[in-house]
Design an enzyme around this catalytic site. Structure first.
Site, PDB file in Angstrom:
ATOM      1  N   GLY A  58      34.166  43.647  40.184  1.00  0.00           N
ATOM      2  CA  GLY A  58      34.449  44.962  40.753  1.00  0.00           C
ATOM      3  C   GLY A  58      35.450  44.915  41.893  1.00  0.00           C
ATOM      4  O   GLY A  58      36.170  43.938  42.062  1.00  0.00           O
ATOM      5  N   LEU A 118      38.026  46.819  41.976  1.00  0.00           N
ATOM      6  CA  LEU A 118      39.137  46.590  41.037  1.00  0.00           C
ATOM      7  C   LEU A 118      40.499  46.856  41.672  1.00  0.00           C
ATOM      8  O   LEU A 118      40.663  47.774  42.468  1.00  0.00           O
ATOM      9  CB  LEU A 118      38.964  47.474  39.795  1.00  0.00           C
ATOM     10  CG  LEU A 118      37.662  47.272  39.020  1.00  0.00           C
ATOM     11  CD1 LEU A 118      37.644  48.171  37.786  1.00  0.00           C
ATOM     12  CD2 LEU A 118      37.464  45.811  38.607  1.00  0.00           C
ATOM     13  N   HIS A 120      43.014  43.176  37.986  1.00  0.00           N
ATOM     14  CA  HIS A 120      41.950  43.454  37.013  1.00  0.00           C
ATOM     15  C   HIS A 120      42.443  44.432  35.945  1.00  0.00           C
ATOM     16  O   HIS A 120      42.198  44.257  34.749  1.00  0.00           O
ATOM     17  CB  HIS A 120      40.742  44.124  37.681  1.00  0.00           C
ATOM     18  CG  HIS A 120      40.036  43.298  38.706  1.00  0.00           C
ATOM     19  ND1 HIS A 120      40.013  43.626  40.028  1.00  0.00           N
ATOM     20  CD2 HIS A 120      39.298  42.162  38.587  1.00  0.00           C
ATOM     21  CE1 HIS A 120      39.283  42.742  40.694  1.00  0.00           C
ATOM     22  NE2 HIS A 120      38.834  41.834  39.844  1.00  0.00           N
ATOM     23  N   ASP A 133      42.590  32.577  38.839  1.00  0.00           N
ATOM     24  CA  ASP A 133      41.462  31.654  38.979  1.00  0.00           C
ATOM     25  C   ASP A 133      41.628  30.565  37.925  1.00  0.00           C
ATOM     26  O   ASP A 133      40.872  30.492  36.952  1.00  0.00           O
ATOM     27  CB  ASP A 133      40.157  32.427  38.800  1.00  0.00           C
ATOM     28  CG  ASP A 133      40.003  33.502  39.855  1.00  0.00           C
ATOM     29  OD1 ASP A 133      39.601  33.169  40.975  1.00  0.00           O
ATOM     30  OD2 ASP A 133      40.346  34.672  39.569  1.00  0.00           O
ATOM     31  N   GLN A 175      38.824  28.189  36.948  1.00  0.00           N
ATOM     32  CA  GLN A 175      37.786  28.954  36.243  1.00  0.00           C
ATOM     33  C   GLN A 175      38.164  29.167  34.777  1.00  0.00           C
ATOM     34  O   GLN A 175      37.305  29.091  33.894  1.00  0.00           O
ATOM     35  CB  GLN A 175      37.601  30.295  36.955  1.00  0.00           C
ATOM     36  CG  GLN A 175      36.691  31.263  36.246  1.00  0.00           C
ATOM     37  CD  GLN A 175      36.450  32.525  37.063  1.00  0.00           C
ATOM     38  OE1 GLN A 175      35.724  32.490  38.045  1.00  0.00           O
ATOM     39  NE2 GLN A 175      37.051  33.632  36.672  1.00  0.00           N
ATOM     40  N   MET A 220      47.030  39.417  44.023  1.00  0.00           N
ATOM     41  CA  MET A 220      46.026  40.458  44.259  1.00  0.00           C
ATOM     42  C   MET A 220      44.634  39.864  44.155  1.00  0.00           C
ATOM     43  O   MET A 220      44.380  39.010  43.305  1.00  0.00           O
ATOM     44  CB  MET A 220      46.200  41.567  43.239  1.00  0.00           C
ATOM     45  CG  MET A 220      47.478  42.302  43.467  1.00  0.00           C
ATOM     46  SD  MET A 220      47.403  43.920  42.741  1.00  0.00           S
ATOM     47  CE  MET A 220      48.878  44.594  43.462  1.00  0.00           C
ATOM     48  N   ARG A 246      39.307  40.226  47.706  1.00  0.00           N
ATOM     49  CA  ARG A 246      39.101  39.763  49.088  1.00  0.00           C
ATOM     50  C   ARG A 246      40.227  40.180  50.027  1.00  0.00           C
ATOM     51  O   ARG A 246      40.065  40.120  51.245  1.00  0.00           O
ATOM     52  CB  ARG A 246      38.974  38.242  49.121  1.00  0.00           C
ATOM     53  CG  ARG A 246      37.712  37.744  48.459  1.00  0.00           C
ATOM     54  CD  ARG A 246      37.690  36.223  48.459  1.00  0.00           C
ATOM     55  NE  ARG A 246      36.625  35.705  47.622  1.00  0.00           N
ATOM     56  CZ  ARG A 246      35.375  35.513  48.031  1.00  0.00           C
ATOM     57  NH1 ARG A 246      35.041  35.795  49.265  1.00  0.00           N
ATOM     58  NH2 ARG A 246      34.469  35.036  47.206  1.00  0.00           N
TER      59      ARG A 246
HETATM   60  P1  AMP Z   1      36.864  38.817  39.829  1.00  0.00           P
HETATM   61  O1  AMP Z   1      36.469  40.259  39.905  1.00  0.00           O
HETATM   62  O2  AMP Z   1      37.551  38.331  41.063  1.00  0.00           O
HETATM   63  O3  AMP Z   1      35.760  37.916  39.342  1.00  0.00           O
HETATM   64  O4  AMP Z   1      37.985  38.741  38.707  1.00  0.00           O
HETATM   65  C1  AMP Z   1      37.760  39.191  37.404  1.00  0.00           C
HETATM   66  C2  AMP Z   1      38.894  38.715  36.536  1.00  0.00           C
HETATM   67  O5  AMP Z   1      40.131  39.248  37.028  1.00  0.00           O
HETATM   68  C3  AMP Z   1      39.045  37.172  36.568  1.00  0.00           C
HETATM   69  O6  AMP Z   1      39.342  36.721  35.276  1.00  0.00           O
HETATM   70  C4  AMP Z   1      40.188  36.981  37.521  1.00  0.00           C
HETATM   71  O7  AMP Z   1      40.899  35.785  37.303  1.00  0.00           O
HETATM   72  C5  AMP Z   1      41.048  38.189  37.206  1.00  0.00           C
HETATM   73  N1  AMP Z   1      41.965  38.470  38.317  1.00  0.00           N
HETATM   74  C6  AMP Z   1      41.650  38.531  39.634  1.00  0.00           C
HETATM   75  N2  AMP Z   1      42.757  38.731  40.370  1.00  0.00           N
HETATM   76  C7  AMP Z   1      43.794  38.777  39.498  1.00  0.00           C
HETATM   77  C8  AMP Z   1      45.214  38.941  39.630  1.00  0.00           C
HETATM   78  N3  AMP Z   1      45.785  39.093  40.828  1.00  0.00           N
HETATM   79  N4  AMP Z   1      45.969  38.927  38.521  1.00  0.00           N
HETATM   80  C9  AMP Z   1      45.400  38.776  37.297  1.00  0.00           C
HETATM   81  N5  AMP Z   1      44.073  38.610  37.097  1.00  0.00           N
HETATM   82  C10 AMP Z   1      43.284  38.608  38.180  1.00  0.00           C
END
Ligand code: AMP
Length: 299
Positions: free
Chosen positions: A34, A36, A40, A165, A168, A198, A201
């Site tokens: 979330g 977002l 995302h 990530d 991950q 992006m 955090r």
């Molecule tokens: P999170 O909500 O941080 O767990 O991220 C959910 C998904 O969005 C994960 O697969 C992240 O790698 C991806 N994500 C987070 N930030 C970015 C970004 N700046 N660009 C592309 N994907 C992202």
């Protein structure tokens, strides 16, 4: 056309997914925590485009937070997130609580305590070792546990993850070997105009800190330039990134070059350069109290 649905628990989400499959619909799925942002949403847009229906989960997974304060302070913007998802054509979003995700676990508090001690089962993914695995002990095991459960819930689908990530994505690809009907799709990092990746955090950073945080990308670009200029000495590239970050008074956790083909360190002095084909620079650093990660392919 199907109405957008916001479902309160994994059980109703699993039911929705089974209904889609029964109607021969290909599902695109994006797991998130979330708060977002455009990163995302780029994944959700892809899921919408490449599949018949797209769904998203929003769950701030306590198992992957080693620090209780970090979990507490993680941004939560559920109503806004739901509105954004509707705008980009997502058809279902679901959430849940830890007991709802793990109904078979009698004592989820004990499970959480184990997760915080880094004591969840460790899996045979080589990508669990080093970097995030070292500096956030238990984090990747927590990711594995929840993504496994999320995959169980959604079932056959294309699942979208962000390259931001990077480590991950390697762990998730290893996990997905157990799910023959799930295809993992990895998408590029979406950045601010400053180059800052992006991240949910980033909302904890002040305007001045946002400027400093953009130096992470500058350090990665410096590594990439050095590679293009012919540098094939990992120590030299790592020193270069570290010095860029330290000049900006950023506390570095790691700034390294890895061979992503086998998730190993690159030889410090590799004159023939063949192991550098899949080299990637990865950094983790603190701006104030906010921990940021980023990475770039050198080739
Ligand atoms: P999170 O909500 O941080 O767990 O991220 C959910 C998904 O969005 C994960 O697969 C992240 O790698 C991806 N994500 C987070 N930030 C970015 C970004 N700046 N660009 C592309 N994907 C992202």
């Amino acid at each position: 056309m199907d109405m957008f649905q916001s479902l309160p628990d994994p059980q109703s989400a699993a039911h929705w997914c089974r209904q889609q499959l029964a109607r021969n619909k290909q599902i695109g799925y994006v797991p998130t925590m979330g708060a977002l942002h455009r990163g995302h949403l780029s994944l959700v847009e892809c899921a919408v485009q490449d599949n018949d229906v797209a769904c998203v989960s929003i769950f701030v997974n306590p198992l992957q937070f080693t620090q209780p304060d970090d979990l507490q302070e993680y941004p939560r913007t559920m109503q806004r997130d739901i509105a954004l998802l509707q705008q980009v054509g997502c058809k279902m979003v679901y959430s849940g609580t830890l007991p709802q995700f793990f109904p078979e676990v009698a004592d989820v508090n004990a499970m959480l305590a184990r997760a915080r001690r880094g004591d969840l089962p460790s899996h045979s993914s080589v990508a669990m070792h080093g970097l995030e695995g070292e500096f956030r002990p238990g984090h990747l095991q927590g990711v594995w546990a929840i993504v496994e459960r999320l995959f169980d819930t959604v079932g056959p689908c294309n699942a979208y993850f962000g390259e931001k990530d990077f480590q991950q994505t390697l762990v998730v690809k290893d996990l997905a070997k157990r799910f023959p009907h799930i295809k993992v799709v990895v998408r590029p990092t979406v950045r601010e105009p400053s180059g800052l990746a992006m991240s949910s955090r980033n909302s904890h950073l002040s305007t001045a800190q946002l400027r400093v945080a953009a130096k992470l990308y500058q350090a990665l670009l410096a590594a990439k330039r050095a590679w293009h200029d012919g540098v094939r000495n990992a120590d030299e590239i790592e020193w270069l990134m570290r010095s860029k970050l330290q000049d900006a008074r950023i506390r570095v956790e790691y700034a390294v070059v890895r061979d992503t083909a086998n998730w190993s360190a690159l030889p410090p002095n590799d004159t023939d350069g063949t192991t550098w084909e899949q080299a990637r620079a990865l950094v983790a650093a603190y701006v104030g109290t906010v921990r940021l990660i980023d990475n770039i392919a050198l080739n």
